[in-house]
Every structure is written in C-alpha cells, then in structure tokens.
Motif scaffolding. Sequence first.
Motif, PDB file in Angstrom:
ATOM      1  N   UNK A 147       0.014  -3.180   0.762  1.00  0.00           N
ATOM      2  CA  UNK A 147      -0.719  -3.582   0.174  1.00  0.00           C
ATOM      3  C   UNK A 147       0.043  -2.891  -1.568  1.00  0.00           C
ATOM      4  N   UNK A 148       0.970  -1.467  -1.331  1.00  0.00           N
ATOM      5  CA  UNK A 148       1.880  -1.132  -2.191  1.00  0.00           C
ATOM      6  C   UNK A 148       3.086  -2.246  -2.135  1.00  0.00           C
ATOM      7  N   UNK A 149       3.361  -3.437  -0.752  1.00  0.00           N
ATOM      8  CA  UNK A 149       4.483  -3.916  -1.514  1.00  0.00           C
ATOM      9  C   UNK A 149       3.974  -5.225  -2.730  1.00  0.00           C
ATOM     10  N   UNK A 150       3.031  -5.615  -2.579  1.00  0.00           N
ATOM     11  CA  UNK A 150       2.233  -6.731  -2.974  1.00  0.00           C
ATOM     12  C   UNK A 150       1.974  -6.430  -4.535  1.00  0.00           C
ATOM     13  N   UNK A 151       1.614  -5.293  -4.657  1.00  0.00           N
ATOM     14  CA  UNK A 151       0.291  -4.941  -5.275  1.00  0.00           C
ATOM     15  C   UNK A 151       1.842  -4.777  -7.216  1.00  0.00           C
ATOM     16  N   UNK A 194     -14.135  -7.495  -1.783  1.00  0.00           N
ATOM     17  CA  UNK A 194     -15.014  -7.973  -1.076  1.00  0.00           C
ATOM     18  C   UNK A 194     -14.188  -8.499  -0.021  1.00  0.00           C
ATOM     19  N   UNK A 195     -13.107  -9.188  -0.490  1.00  0.00           N
ATOM     20  CA  UNK A 195     -11.788 -10.213   0.227  1.00  0.00           C
ATOM     21  C   UNK A 195     -10.663  -9.186   0.349  1.00  0.00           C
ATOM     22  N   UNK A 196     -10.605  -8.057  -0.063  1.00  0.00           N
ATOM     23  CA  UNK A 196      -9.134  -6.763  -0.398  1.00  0.00           C
ATOM     24  C   UNK A 196      -9.795  -5.368   0.370  1.00  0.00           C
ATOM     25  N   UNK A 208      -7.934  -4.168   3.630  1.00  0.00           N
ATOM     26  CA  UNK A 208      -6.934  -3.999   2.503  1.00  0.00           C
ATOM     27  C   UNK A 208      -5.394  -4.811   3.305  1.00  0.00           C
ATOM     28  N   UNK A 209      -4.998  -3.931   4.574  1.00  0.00           N
ATOM     29  CA  UNK A 209      -3.782  -4.268   4.577  1.00  0.00           C
ATOM     30  C   UNK A 209      -3.731  -5.503   5.140  1.00  0.00           C
ATOM     31  N   UNK A 210      -4.579  -5.821   5.629  1.00  0.00           N
ATOM     32  CA  UNK A 210      -4.936  -7.458   6.484  1.00  0.00           C
ATOM     33  C   UNK A 210      -4.364  -8.441   5.126  1.00  0.00           C
ATOM     34  N   UNK A 211      -6.189  -8.108   4.428  1.00  0.00           N
ATOM     35  CA  UNK A 211      -5.569  -8.535   2.854  1.00  0.00           C
ATOM     36  C   UNK A 211      -3.681  -9.357   2.316  1.00  0.00           C
ATOM     37  N   UNK A 212      -3.193  -8.009   2.394  1.00  0.00           N
ATOM     38  CA  UNK A 212      -2.186  -8.173   1.392  1.00  0.00           C
ATOM     39  C   UNK A 212      -0.858  -8.568   2.413  1.00  0.00           C
ATOM     40  N   UNK A 213      -0.685  -8.161   4.116  1.00  0.00           N
ATOM     41  CA  UNK A 213       0.372  -8.384   5.101  1.00  0.00           C
ATOM     42  C   UNK A 213       0.381  -9.609   4.804  1.00  0.00           C
TER      43      UNK A 213
END
Length: 482
Positions: A147-151, A194-196, A208-213
């Motif tokens: 999440x940090x990497x993506x946001x 809800x999706x994150x 959140x990790x599943x969403x962003x990885x």
Amino acid sequence: MSGLKIVMVSSEMTPFVKTGGLADVVGALPAAIAERGNEVCVILPKYADIKAPMELYHSPMGVWMGGVQEWCSVYRSRLGDIPVYLIEHDNFFNRHGLYHDTNMTDYEDNPRRFAFLARAALQLCVDKNYSPHIFHVHDWQTAMLPAYLATWDWSGTSLAYSSSLLTIHNMAYQGKYHKNNLNYMGIGWEHFTYDKFEDHDGLNMLKGGIHFAPVVNTVSPTYAREITSGQGYGLDSSLLSKGHRFGGILNGVDYNVWSPEADNLIPYNFSKENMDGKWGCKMALQDTFGLDRNPNEPLFGVVGRFTSQKGYNILASTIEPLMHRSGAQMVILGSGDKDLEGFYNHMAQKYPNRFGCHVGFSESLAHLIEAGSDFFVMPSLFEPCGLNQIYSLKYGTLPIVRATGGLNDTVANYDPETGNGTGFKFYDFTPEALFGTLAWAVNTYHGRPDHMQQLRWNAMSSWFGWNMSAEQYEHAYYLALQ
Ligand code: ADP
Ligand code: GLC
C-alpha cells in the motif's frame, strides 16, 4: 531467468525468532531464491529475544509515518549468505511477545508497530539507494508495504520501479484494528473504502495489502481454492478480484534442518536404508516423557499451536477411547488455549505410562517427536500448508491428517490393497472420523507390518525441497513486474 533483487520483509524468521511455520518459510526460501541467481535479503524487527550476532548498520534512520517521524536504528546480521537487517525501535519491538502478551491479548499498538516495520523497510532501501525489483511481504504484519509502495510518491527515489508480492500464510489473521490507525499509518482516507482497507467500518490491513499488491499468493493450491470459495474469512471476493494474479505455491521444507540423516537435535540419526536409529529415537522419546519403553505399540506424536485451527479440540475427545481401546501411546507438545493445555496435562497425569504432554515451545523436543514417533497427528480444521506433516514424511513418521489445505496436497492416503501412500487421511471434522483413522493406523501397525514398512519407505522418499517453490516464486515476481 535470474538476476532479480528481492527484499523479504517479515515479522519472523528461523532461527532468529519463531512462533510458527512463517518463520521456517522465511528462514529457508531466501536461500533457495538466491541459489537461482537472484540477490535476496531479509528485513525483520529487532525483538528483545533475538540473540544472533549483529553489527550496527545504519543509525539514526528517520521514518515518516502520518505526520510524525519515528527514529530507529538498523543492525545487520546474516543467515548463511543471506543478509538480514533488523530494525531497532525500542518502543515497538523491545518486548518479549511478538504479537501478544502472555495472556494471549493482542498488543494494542500492533497496527502501528507493523505499519512502521513496512515503512522502515522502504526507508532503509531509499537511504541506502538500493533498488529492489520486488518487496516480498508475508501476512498482515507486512501487508501495508504494497500500500505504501502504491499510494506514496516514490518517483526520484531508488524505489521508483519497485513492485511487491504478498504471501498469505493464514487467512484467519488479518490485522483488523480501529480505523483511526490510518492517520498514524499515513494512508489517506480516500483508501478507506470497501474494496481497499475498510471492513465493517474497521481497518483490515490484509485486505488493503491484497488490493495493493500486484500479485498475491498463498501457500498451497488446495488452500488457494478453499479461500476463494467460502473459507476466506470474508476476503474471498478480494482474492477472486485478483484473477490470475492470485494462486497457490506449495511451501518447501529445509532438509538441512529437518531430515533424519542431518538432524543434530536427535540422539540417533537414521535413513530409509537403515532405520535402527529411529527405534533408538522412539525409546529416547518415551524416556523423555516418562512413558513405558514399549517398542511394540504405536506412538503418536503431536506438535503445534493450541488454537482452534489445529483441531486439538476434536483430538481431545479421542484420547480416552484410544487409551481404553488400544495399547497406543501419545505425546503432545504445544501451547496456547488454556483449556486444552489443562486437558492434555490432565491426560498425562491420568495415563502417565502412555500419554505425555509438554506445554511450551521446544525446538529440540519438536525434532525428537518427529524422529521418535510412528505417526504424526494433524487433525486441522484448516491448514494453509502445514510443515510438520512434511517433516514427518522425511522421518518415516506417517502423517495422519484431515484432508484440507496443504495437508491434502502433501500426503497420499494409504491404499490397503496395494500398500501405496504416505499417510492416513480423513475428511469429516469430527472426533469420530479422527478416532476411526487413529484406529485404522493402530490396526495397520499391528496387522500389516509389510505395508508399514512400505509406507515409511514411500514417505521418506518424498521430496518437498524449496527448489520447486523457488522457481514458482520467481515466476510470480516476474508477473508482479509486468
Ligand atoms: P503453523 O505455522 O500454523 O503454526 P506449521 O505446521 O506451518 O504450522 O509450522 C509450525 C512450526 O512451528 C513447525 O516448525 C513446528 O515444529 C513449530 N512448532 C509449533 N509449536 C511448537 C512448539 N510448541 N515447540 C516447538 N516447535 C513448535
Ligand atoms: C501458517 C499456516 C501453516 C503454514 C505456515 C507457513 O502459519 O498456519 O499452515 O504452513 O503458515 O506457510
């Protein structure tokens, strides 16, 4: 394919610090990936109980969280050829438990501790101008990293082109905490959807990790199917939304540590060609638990965390019948649920010559149980992979497992017609089904010594080294880079 730079970030790693199988995986997988020509290092918290030699590597290191800067130091150690970096932050990590206190109560600051670990791992690479292709993170504890990497904006830093892979070792632990932790974490409220990260108005770190990885995997193909078809503890659809970017990669085991030929924690070594040492280990195990030295009755071994996952509640209901209806012995090592600890201690007092219990964590006892038992019992309700049944196979200690998750993928059921198979499986999560299978094993032990010999040979011939899994992880890394 090779030449990737991989940074693993984890909350456990054998032999530095271990509560379960995650530590064994992070202790062995890096070397297997490095062997394929990649550069791998590991980042861990520096907990109070880590005793390995280490040197100061980077200090002070400032890590921005949401509007606050944390200060920490980084130490360097190694495991074989793998560099291991330990993040020192006294307030967060200088304590004895990893995730909870001695009463099994979760530390209240867990979301902040582990979000900080993820951020610190990124900061270390930035400060050292190191550009990993992949951050490989494990479970909810490090799931904030993708999440940090993506946001966050990493352009102009060494992380501008880095990607990540999230490995889920257990869906039952998701890191669910109060949503206000997002402020400290430095994750914008626009991601509390809800999706994150949002889950019933709370924060769900794994979600959140599943969403962003970019790529997510779990640790066996059967578990991957189970958690996308109703057993994902509420996250089935999050996983399904990953499409081909989610799958199962079976764990391997480290045969330098877990094999009867090489094991230096057992009194006698042995091999499938010469089993004499195994019978010596059985006797040593009986002595250790104060059981009768009986070479003629089967001895069942059990090692694991006393949680509802492991099925020791259904096992509890089989002990008295087993003691009354057979001459079998059993030893159990583990800790956790206080009622189960009390129950198994009580059984040991009631049947001192045939039932042994050790409440606690003991690496050497775990090895002796693997080596000295005839059968190893894992009646799990669910089991993402399970390592002990794979260790058991190598020691000719036939696993008795419920056919779920990785247990299903690693044990082949005994066929009484042919003697094929490597262990005994049952399907219903009931004491009756388990007891029936324990009785089946006892009968086979007494009635079919030829098949017992064949099953042991088959089991000890099986191979679950890390090389195959490492290749699959490499493919997953390349997918994450696409
Ligand atoms: P999990 O990670 O769910 O606990 P695994 O089967 O993957 O299950 O791995 C468990 C690991 O932890 C094994 O290496 C096992 O030997 C070890 N272990 C679990 N409980 C104990 C204990 N009480 N003493 C020593 N080792 C233990
Ligand atoms: C988890 C699972 C276990 C798995 C281990 C290592 O703790 O409970 O089944 O073997 O992680 O992946």
